[in-house]
Design an enzyme around this catalytic site. Structure first.
Site, PDB file in Angstrom:
ATOM      1  N   HIS A 267       0.876  -1.193   0.000  1.00 26.56           N
ATOM      2  CA  HIS A 267       0.000   0.000   0.000  1.00 26.56           C
ATOM      3  C   HIS A 267       0.904   1.230   0.000  1.00 26.56           C
ATOM      4  O   HIS A 267       1.700   1.400  -0.919  1.00 26.56           O
ATOM      5  CB  HIS A 267      -0.910  -0.128   1.226  1.00 26.56           C
ATOM      6  CG  HIS A 267      -2.093   0.786   1.270  1.00 26.56           C
ATOM      7  ND1 HIS A 267      -2.501   1.549   0.221  1.00 26.56           N
ATOM      8  CD2 HIS A 267      -2.981   1.052   2.281  1.00 26.56           C
ATOM      9  CE1 HIS A 267      -3.578   2.250   0.571  1.00 26.56           C
ATOM     10  NE2 HIS A 267      -3.883   1.964   1.822  1.00 26.56           N
ATOM     11  N   HIS A 308      -1.988  -2.849  -9.659  1.00 31.11           N
ATOM     12  CA  HIS A 308      -2.989  -2.270  -8.766  1.00 31.11           C
ATOM     13  C   HIS A 308      -4.205  -3.171  -8.744  1.00 31.11           C
ATOM     14  O   HIS A 308      -4.564  -3.744  -9.780  1.00 31.11           O
ATOM     15  CB  HIS A 308      -3.381  -0.864  -9.256  1.00 31.11           C
ATOM     16  CG  HIS A 308      -4.059  -0.059  -8.207  1.00 31.11           C
ATOM     17  ND1 HIS A 308      -5.406  -0.162  -7.970  1.00 31.11           N
ATOM     18  CD2 HIS A 308      -3.570   0.816  -7.303  1.00 31.11           C
ATOM     19  CE1 HIS A 308      -5.725   0.647  -6.970  1.00 31.11           C
ATOM     20  NE2 HIS A 308      -4.631   1.243  -6.544  1.00 31.11           N
ATOM     21  N   ASP A 366       2.751   5.236  -6.997  1.00 33.51           N
ATOM     22  CA  ASP A 366       3.985   5.221  -6.225  1.00 33.51           C
ATOM     23  C   ASP A 366       5.243   5.067  -7.067  1.00 33.51           C
ATOM     24  O   ASP A 366       6.349   5.181  -6.540  1.00 33.51           O
ATOM     25  CB  ASP A 366       3.935   4.082  -5.196  1.00 33.51           C
ATOM     26  CG  ASP A 366       2.996   4.406  -4.057  1.00 33.51           C
ATOM     27  OD1 ASP A 366       2.959   5.586  -3.683  1.00 33.51           O
ATOM     28  OD2 ASP A 366       2.298   3.506  -3.579  1.00 33.51           O
TER      29      ASP A 366
HETATM   30  N1  CMC Z   1       5.332  -7.190  -9.883  1.00 31.08           N
HETATM   31  C1  CMC Z   1       5.287  -8.428 -10.437  1.00 31.08           C
HETATM   32  N2  CMC Z   1       4.176  -9.168 -10.551  1.00 31.08           N
HETATM   33  C2  CMC Z   1       3.048  -8.618 -10.078  1.00 31.08           C
HETATM   34  C3  CMC Z   1       2.999  -7.335  -9.490  1.00 31.08           C
HETATM   35  C4  CMC Z   1       4.199  -6.620  -9.406  1.00 31.08           C
HETATM   36  N3  CMC Z   1       4.245  -5.399  -8.873  1.00 31.08           N
HETATM   37  N4  CMC Z   1       1.730  -7.063  -9.117  1.00 31.08           N
HETATM   38  C5  CMC Z   1       1.009  -8.122  -9.443  1.00 31.08           C
HETATM   39  N5  CMC Z   1       1.799  -9.062 -10.025  1.00 31.08           N
HETATM   40  C6  CMC Z   1       1.373 -10.351 -10.592  1.00 31.08           C
HETATM   41  C7  CMC Z   1       1.165 -11.403  -9.505  1.00 31.08           C
HETATM   42  O1  CMC Z   1       2.345 -12.124  -9.254  1.00 31.08           O
HETATM   43  C8  CMC Z   1       0.069 -12.234 -10.096  1.00 31.08           C
HETATM   44  O2  CMC Z   1       0.621 -13.060 -11.071  1.00 31.08           O
HETATM   45  P1  CMC Z   1       0.072 -14.581 -11.260  1.00 31.08           P
HETATM   46  O3  CMC Z   1      -1.337 -14.424 -11.739  1.00 31.08           O
HETATM   47  O4  CMC Z   1       1.002 -15.216 -12.232  1.00 31.08           O
HETATM   48  O5  CMC Z   1       0.147 -15.220  -9.900  1.00 31.08           O
HETATM   49  C9  CMC Z   1      -0.817 -11.214 -10.825  1.00 31.08           C
HETATM   50  O6  CMC Z   1       0.087 -10.147 -11.186  1.00 31.08           O
HETATM   51  C10 CMC Z   1      -1.950 -10.660  -9.983  1.00 31.08           C
HETATM   52  O7  CMC Z   1      -1.380 -10.128  -8.809  1.00 31.08           O
HETATM   53  P2  CMC Z   1      -2.088 -10.078  -7.389  1.00 31.08           P
HETATM   54  O8  CMC Z   1      -1.048 -10.019  -6.323  1.00 31.08           O
HETATM   55  O9  CMC Z   1      -3.102 -11.168  -7.300  1.00 31.08           O
HETATM   56  O10 CMC Z   1      -2.856  -8.689  -7.506  1.00 31.08           O
HETATM   57  P3  CMC Z   1      -3.486  -7.872  -6.316  1.00 31.08           P
HETATM   58  O11 CMC Z   1      -4.594  -7.087  -6.880  1.00 31.08           O
HETATM   59  O12 CMC Z   1      -3.788  -8.756  -5.156  1.00 31.08           O
HETATM   60  O13 CMC Z   1      -2.280  -6.906  -5.863  1.00 31.08           O
HETATM   61  C11 CMC Z   1      -0.898  -5.031  -5.559  1.00 31.08           C
HETATM   62  C12 CMC Z   1      -2.244  -5.551  -6.101  1.00 31.08           C
HETATM   63  C13 CMC Z   1      -0.865  -3.512  -5.667  1.00 31.08           C
HETATM   64  C14 CMC Z   1      -0.747  -5.414  -4.074  1.00 31.08           C
HETATM   65  C15 CMC Z   1       0.251  -5.653  -6.401  1.00 31.08           C
HETATM   66  O14 CMC Z   1       0.116  -5.290  -7.763  1.00 31.08           O
HETATM   67  C16 CMC Z   1       1.631  -5.292  -5.874  1.00 31.08           C
HETATM   68  O15 CMC Z   1       2.122  -5.926  -4.939  1.00 31.08           O
HETATM   69  N6  CMC Z   1       2.268  -4.202  -6.450  1.00 31.08           N
HETATM   70  C17 CMC Z   1       3.550  -3.754  -5.958  1.00 31.08           C
HETATM   71  C18 CMC Z   1       3.334  -2.896  -4.728  1.00 31.08           C
HETATM   72  C19 CMC Z   1       2.792  -1.528  -5.088  1.00 31.08           C
HETATM   73  O16 CMC Z   1       3.298  -0.869  -5.982  1.00 31.08           O
HETATM   74  N7  CMC Z   1       1.782  -1.068  -4.303  1.00 31.08           N
HETATM   75  C20 CMC Z   1       1.204   0.241  -4.471  1.00 31.08           C
HETATM   76  C21 CMC Z   1      -0.205   0.191  -4.978  1.00 31.08           C
HETATM   77  S1  CMC Z   1      -0.808   1.814  -5.471  1.00 31.08           S
HETATM   78  C22 CMC Z   1      -0.802   2.786  -4.049  1.00 31.08           C
HETATM   79  C23 CMC Z   1      -1.623   2.254  -2.939  1.00 31.08           C
HETATM   80  O17 CMC Z   1      -2.685   1.666  -3.153  1.00 31.08           O
HETATM   81  O18 CMC Z   1      -1.206   2.433  -1.803  1.00 31.08           O
END
Ligand code: CMC
Length: 431
Positions: A267, A308, A366
């Site tokens: 986050h 996201h 971010d």
């Molecule tokens: N790098 C590499 N792979 C990723 C990433 C990433 N940043 N984000 C998602 N994926 C992949 C993940 O491994 C999964 O792949 P697979 O289907 O093969 O298992 C797929 O994409 C779906 O990911 P998820 O984790 O199920 O998606 P989610 O909606 O639960 O997670 C998230 C969203 C923001 C937590 C995630 O994208 C992430 O960890 N991003 C990096 C951290 C980040 O930049 N956070 C800031 C978000 S914006 C500001 C805020 O909200 O605070």
């Protein structure tokens, strides 16, 4: 109410329950699950809230596929160009843009609530100099409840308004005091003649032994970042504020819970993690290697600042911040900033890679914000505090909306229990 009709049928018994659907002003309809447990004896199961609307709200709308973000109906691009963080805070709280008189009254009230009680200031001395500033901010915000007993009746609209003005006014002072404590420098008192963001920068960077003039470009860039971070509907920290607040706890406790939820790297902590990642990658030549580790899903390796839960397209905030990076770095004379160059290259390579394209992973808010914060002199450990400072406007708006709703209920999810069934206690001597 929506025109659509839904039915939940237990195929083994044939028993059906008709589910009511509701339409919002824009966005997908929602299906009400009220009565499902009573009639069918089942709970719904949606870990991570992938398909669950947790509340009704009038504040912020996101269309993640189209990359649209609206605060009270106004596109983020228009607000970023024409508004200010304080005006956006007024808009989020009150539902419409202020008249000139309304804005003057609001800004005047905010500027008269900026000081911290001296006893609150002394609390910082209880922290070690290398305490993470988010730990200090969440503790100080929660501690405010110990100081304002006379204006904390959550059922009194005037008390709620005083709380809203007080926290929005004091959060920059709280953040600046955390920064000064870490540096070992004297605390700088707020200056009510300065605008919101300029005052924040002054409290951060002024010292008692010489004059400090806030650079208007720095104040403008910071104000823009604050507007972009001000609200984002039911994200994890806002949902935390709502859940904590739904118990009827005091609003400072609810906001402090939001600060803690924001801290995590998935986050608000992502802005700090992006800079750590860019530092570790070091040079453009190392990008392919790093991306291979991401794509192999090595434990703990993600492309921070990408992806996201809601946006499956460009985060509109990231587009604005990237453009701002060019402007700010250009004006600061550091347009050949190697970190920015590396981030641009990383974005370009990731966006042409099938791993990221097929998963619809785009830069989020971010990815570039830390580069601007750094250029403005904000240290990395303070990045998430900057996010908390800006998001306070959103948290406050959601808390106010929830508390004023006569239909408010305590948030109390259920679970899928997979633990042991009932068993008898065995005395220690027999185990
Ligand atoms: N790098 C590499 N792979 C990723 C990433 C990433 N940043 N984000 C998602 N994926 C992949 C993940 O491994 C999964 O792949 P697979 O289907 O093969 O298992 C797929 O994409 C779906 O990911 P998820 O984790 O199920 O998606 P989610 O909606 O639960 O997670 C998230 C969203 C923001 C937590 C995630 O994208 C992430 O960890 N991003 C990096 C951290 C980040 O930049 N956070 C800031 C978000 S914006 C500001 C805020 O909200 O605070």
């Amino acid at each position: 109410m929506s025109n659509k009709k839904f039915q939940l049928t237990d195929l083994s018994s044939g028993k059906s329950t008709e589910l009511e659907a509701f339409s919002g002003t824009v966005g997908p309809d929602v299906v009400s699950l009220a009565g499902v447990y009573k009639e069918q004896g089942v709970f719904t199961f949606d870990p991570g809230f992938m398909a669950t609307a947790s509340c009704e709200s009038h504040i912020t709308y996101i269309d993640g596929d189209a990359g649209v973000l609206l605060y009270r109906g106004y596109p983020i691009e228009q607000l970023a160009e024409h508004s200010s963080h304080l005006e956006v805070a007024y808009l989020l709280i009150n539902g419409q843009l202020p008249s000139k008189a309304e804005f003057e009254s609001f800004a005047g009230s905010i500027s008269r609530h900026t000081m911290l009680n001296q006893s609150l200031l002394k609390m910082y001395d209880g922290f070690h100099h290398n305490a993470h500033p988010m730990a200090m901010v969440s503790a100080i915000v929660a501690s405010m409840a110990a100081f304002y007993h006379d204006s904390m009746d959550i059922h009194d609209a005037r008390h709620r308004e005083i709380f809203a003005h007080r926290i929005i006014a004091k959060i920059p002072t709280i953040a600046a005091a955390a920064y000064k404590h870490a540096l070992g420098q004297p605390f700088i008192y707020p200056r009510n003649d300065l605008e919101y963001t300029a005052n924040m920068l002054h409290m951060f960077f002024a010292v008692p032994c010489e004059d400090y003039d806030v650079d208007p470009l720095h104040a403008k860039a910071m104000d823009l970042l604050f507007m972009l971070h001000a609200d984002h509907e039911q994200n994890a920290s806002t949902s935390t504020v709502r859940l904590a607040g739904s118990t009827g706890c005091n609003p400072y406790a609810a906001i402090s819970a939001g600060v803690s939820a924001l801290w995590g790297p998935a986050h608000g902590g992502a802005n700090e993690a992006v800079l750590q990642m860019l530092e570790r990658i070091g040079r453009v030549e190392n990008v392919p290697d790093f991306l291979n580790r991401v794509k192999n899903q090595e434990s703990g390796v993600r492309l921070m600042g990408f992806g996201h839960r809601v946006y499956k397209n460009f985060d509109p905030r990231a587009k604005i911040i990237r453009a701002m990076c060019h402007k700010v770095l250009g004006k600061l004379g550091s347009s050949d900033n190697p970190t920015f160059e590396l981030a641009l290259k990383l974005e370009e390579i990731a966006l042409s890679d099938d791993y990221f394209v097929s998963r619809k992973l785009y830069p989020n808010v971010d990815f570039y914000s830390g580069i601007i914060y750094s250029a403005l002199g904000i240290p990395r450990s303070m990045f998430t505090v900057m996010f908390a400072l800006a998001r306070t406007a959103g948290w406050v708006s959601h808390w106010l909306e929830m508390i004023a709703d006569p239909a408010m209920k305590i948030g109390r999810p259920r679970q899928l229990y997979r633990g042991p069934t009932q068993r008898d206690y065995v005395p220690l001597s027999e185990r």
